[in-house]
Write an enzyme that holds these catalytic residues in place. Structure first.
Site, short mmCIF file in Angstrom:
data_model
loop_
_atom_site.label_atom_id
_atom_site.label_comp_id
_atom_site.label_asym_id
_atom_site.label_seq_id
_atom_site.Cartn_x
_atom_site.Cartn_y
_atom_site.Cartn_z
N ASN A 10 29.51 -3.86 15.78
CA ASN A 10 28.15 -4.32 16.09
C ASN A 10 28.09 -5.78 15.67
OD1 ASN A 10 25.45 -4.84 16.24
ND2 ASN A 10 24.80 -3.08 15.02
N ARG A 94 28.65 -2.28 20.43
CA ARG A 94 27.22 -2.22 20.70
C ARG A 94 26.85 -3.48 21.48
NH1 ARG A 94 22.32 -3.93 16.94
NH2 ARG A 94 20.64 -3.13 18.25
N HIS A 183 17.00 0.26 21.02
CA HIS A 183 17.35 1.40 20.15
C HIS A 183 17.71 2.63 20.97
CE1 HIS A 183 14.22 -0.39 17.14
NE2 HIS A 183 15.42 -0.76 16.77
N ARG A 244 8.01 -8.26 12.71
CA ARG A 244 7.57 -8.51 14.09
C ARG A 244 6.18 -7.92 14.32
NH1 ARG A 244 12.70 -5.96 16.86
NH2 ARG A 244 14.06 -6.61 15.18
N GLU A 388 23.88 5.68 14.84
CA GLU A 388 24.22 4.95 16.06
C GLU A 388 25.73 4.73 16.20
OE1 GLU A 388 20.86 1.86 17.00
OE2 GLU A 388 20.79 2.34 14.88
#
Ligand code: AMP
Length: 400
Positions: A10, A94, A183, A244, A388
């Site tokens: 990743n 990823r 996601h 965020r 993940e």
């Protein structure tokens, strides 16, 4: 699954996370992180399974050097977990944005690299870094097959009415401005796992997944397909996140630009880095451990933030119950979803209309796939720890 060892990568602009996963046992054999790539003070952290974590400060001028150090750590005669690189059967990468081009994971070839590059516009901070990671791996492991697993792919089944914005259609035609969602690997893994744990067919269920981490999103998965999700063109839309803002009135951008005499870039930086629970709590913290503690002490900043955060999650759940005309299972996952019992309780307080009843003893257990609703709760509520990396490894093996 065929037995092989899969390296999962990743790659960010200055960091790189990795795990080596054995596809047979599905165990993580080693994992680690390269930080400050291309910056002074680069560091690699490496932890073999059951072994001690090692931190090494060493120069990493670029991602190729970072990957070289990862491979060196994995094959180190003392602390490594493989004898030679030949034992690594494949690499799973990823990739953040697959646009409308990728509804599935793919084996990476030159054509795929070009198609990922075409999506750079949609994720200018992430995709170029993902490509750099792939190129670095290709250089050092030219004969090892590589697979790209996209954050957006799982959401490509959303119907048009869920992915279109109320904007001039020409912007969709010219620039592909639409909702994509992120996601996806986590939403897919968690929803499938929930069905498995309940012993029910994935295709028969209506599932809502609340992925609540530093970045956060909710998705609606109906009969095994994603039908809506809260993030949009970028990961800024939807829930209130760590830093965020999530959904806001877009006119706030112009309003603030005038009042604070700021340019678009500065305002966007406020929305991405200084908002969310950090901003809403008047800079108390972006970490829910601090916010929970503050809430219990009746700290006004923490109380306001927790209430607003949970209300927004509950509102999205309501929207997705409407989108699917019902819900069977609601799952919580990621750092906050898996650990913050108070957040789960506060969200579930809004769900009386779904017949949700929380078993507070179960709600305080950690680290397992577990139902936290009572046996007579009309809707099942679960905590499913996300993984993940394992999902990427499984996809990689499936395609090789
Ligand atoms: P993630 O992005 O999935 O790694 O989630 C990171 C976030 O999870 C952190 O910023 C914390 O807000 C939250 N978190 C992690 N551990 C806990 C915990 N034990 N209790 C509450 N929140 C936690």
């Amino acid at each position: 699954m065929i037995e092989m060892k899969v390296l999962v990568i990743n790659c960010g602009s200055s960091s790189l996370k990795f795990q080596l996963i054995d596809s047979d046992s599905e165990k993580c054999l080693a994992k680690g992180l390269c930080e400050r790539i291309g910056i002074d003070g680069s560091m690699i952290t490496y932890t073999p399974e059951g072994g001690e974590k090692e931190n090494t400060v060493t120069p990493m001028p670029d991602h190729t050097e970072a990957i070289r150090l990862v491979l060196e750590a994995l094959t180190n005669p003392k602390t490594g977990v493989v004898k030679s690189l030949d034992e690594i059967g494949a690499v799973g990468h990823r990739v953040v944005h697959g646009g409308e081009k990728f509804a599935q994971s793919v084996v990476i070839n030159d054509e795929v690299m070009a198609a990922i590059e075409e999506c750079n516009d949609l994720a200018p901070l992430h995709n170029p870094a993902n490509l750099i990671g792939i190129n670095a791996c290709k250089k050092l492991m030219p004969n090892t097959p590589m697979v790209g697993v996209f954050d957006t792919a799982f959401h490509q089944t959303m119907p048009e009415e869920a992915y279109m914005y109320g904007l001039p259609y020409e912007y969709y035609q010219k620039y592909k401005i639409r909702r994509y969602g992120f996601h996806g690997t986590s939403h897919s893994y968690v929803s499938k796992r929930a069905a498995e744990v309940l012993g029910k067919k994935y295709e028969d269920l209506k599932i809502i997944v609340c992925h609540l981490g530093n970045g956060a999103s909710v998705s609606a998965v109906k009969n095994g397909k994603c039908v809506d999700t809260s993030m949009g063109l970028t990961p800024l839309e939807g829930l209130i996140m760590g830093t965020r803002s999530g959904d806001i009135d877009p006119a706030i951008i112009e309003f603030l630009a005038h009042k604070e005499n700021k340019g678009i870039d500065e305002i966007m930086s406020v929305l991405n880095k200084k908002s969310g629970v950090l901003g809403l709590s008047d800079n108390l913290s972006s970490d829910f451990r601090d916010l929970e503690e503050g809430f219990h002490k009746d700290d006004a900043n923490a109380v306001r933030t927790m209430k607003t955060y949970c209300y927004r999650v509950a509102k999205y759940i309501g929207a997705y119950v409407a989108a699917m005309n019902g819900v069977d299972v609601i799952c919580f996952t990621a750092g906050i979803g898996e650990n913050a019992a108070l957040v789960r309780s506060m969200v579930c307080e809004y769900l009386g209309y779904l017949g949700v009843k929380v078993d507070e003893d179960a709600n305080h257990k950690r680290g397992e796939d577990i139902a936290i609703s009572t046996a007579d709760s009309k809707t099942t509520v679960m905590v499913i720890p996300t993984n993940e990396e394992l999902a990427i490894a499984r996809e990689t093996v499936r395609l090789i």
